[in-house]
Design an enzyme around this catalytic site. Sequence first.
Site, PDB file in Angstrom:
ATOM      1  N   ASP A 144       0.821  -1.216   0.000  1.00 45.68           N
ATOM      2  CA  ASP A 144       0.000   0.000   0.000  1.00 45.68           C
ATOM      3  C   ASP A 144       0.847   1.255   0.000  1.00 45.68           C
ATOM      4  O   ASP A 144       1.867   1.335   0.702  1.00 45.68           O
ATOM      5  CB  ASP A 144      -0.865   0.020   1.279  1.00 45.68           C
ATOM      6  CG  ASP A 144      -2.325  -0.229   0.996  1.00 45.68           C
ATOM      7  OD1 ASP A 144      -2.759  -0.051  -0.164  1.00 45.68           O
ATOM      8  OD2 ASP A 144      -3.042  -0.601   1.939  1.00 45.68           O
ATOM      9  N   GLU A 161     -13.899  -1.792  -2.143  1.00 47.76           N
ATOM     10  CA  GLU A 161     -14.216  -2.027  -0.721  1.00 47.76           C
ATOM     11  C   GLU A 161     -15.619  -1.516  -0.401  1.00 47.76           C
ATOM     12  O   GLU A 161     -15.967  -0.356  -0.725  1.00 47.76           O
ATOM     13  CB  GLU A 161     -13.171  -1.324   0.169  1.00 47.76           C
ATOM     14  CG  GLU A 161     -13.451  -1.502   1.656  1.00 47.76           C
ATOM     15  CD  GLU A 161     -12.250  -1.223   2.557  1.00 47.76           C
ATOM     16  OE1 GLU A 161     -11.152  -0.951   2.056  1.00 47.76           O
ATOM     17  OE2 GLU A 161     -12.443  -1.282   3.791  1.00 47.76           O
TER      18      GLU A 161
HETATM   19  O1  KIV Z   1      -4.987  -1.876   4.046  1.00 54.63           O
HETATM   20  C1  KIV Z   1      -5.579  -2.927   3.780  1.00 54.63           C
HETATM   21  O2  KIV Z   1      -5.405  -3.970   4.407  1.00 54.63           O
HETATM   22  C2  KIV Z   1      -6.512  -2.907   2.676  1.00 54.63           C
HETATM   23  C3  KIV Z   1      -7.506  -4.021   2.667  1.00 54.63           C
HETATM   24  C4  KIV Z   1      -8.635  -3.636   3.519  1.00 54.63           C
HETATM   25  C5  KIV Z   1      -7.911  -4.374   1.303  1.00 54.63           C
HETATM   26  O3  KIV Z   1      -6.526  -2.017   1.876  1.00 54.63           O
END
Ligand code: KIV
Length: 267
Positions: free
Chosen positions: A86, A184
């Site tokens: 991320d 989501e």
């Molecule tokens: O940060 C995370 O774990 C996510 C999931 C909720 C898909 O983006």
Amino acid sequence: MAVPPVNIASLKKMKLNGEAIACITAYDASFALTVDHAGADLVLVGDSLGMVIQGHDTTVPVTVDDVIYHTRNVSRGLHRAFLVADMPFMTYSDPNQALENAVRLMQEGGAMMIKLEGGEDQISIVEHLARHDIAVCAHLGLKPQSVHKIGGFRVQGREPKEAQKMIDNAKALQDAGADLVLLECVPNELGKSIKESLEVPVIGIGAGPFVDGQILVLYDILDITQGSTPKFVKNFMIDHDSPINAVKAYVDAVKTGKYPAAEHCFS
Ligand code: KIV
């Protein structure tokens, strides 16, 4: 015989063949080994680590250094699964900043793809990353990094106008070069429309059973998360005696279409 690692081409093939893609989060090497061994196709080092590892109420305080640290650890435990990391809050606010941070996640963390929370404002950023051969996952629907702006964690895209905008944004992000879309907390029918509108795989979390794959936070699957959990969460430790068996049951439930069931979905 060694199992070939999952890559973008195999994920797309799974979509074409109608094979559900089983995805899960992980934050360290031991759990990475577990989820890889259990057969997860894709592992996300999510900024959910801010909540489940660091104990914050939101993902907002997470930094690029935090994600790099956890991605590096996860990468040591994976052999087959595709590794996505991320981009934290405000680390991709312009194309050059996004490129610099994405390169760090890949070079220092070992990520194969980066995920960012997107809408029309992120199209130029995705274009810039794709032009530099960076694989991108665009996260639409409920965007946890915007929680203070939207006023809480709630289902998105219930209004027809909002739903149409999400479909248009998903297509525009794909056209800009996104290789994967993560949805989501959206109603089942919207998940289905977006999956049918796109050539790239669509992974859902609380997005119903009609998308190309599912993802859950590992600690929710293992019933480690304290307090109330969202409707889409299923505790796989019930009926299973170990984390590895619980994750295997999750992967199997995704592959056979048993998860998500009606009680995990939004209408
Ligand atoms: O940060 C995370 O774990 C996510 C999931 C909720 C898909 O983006």
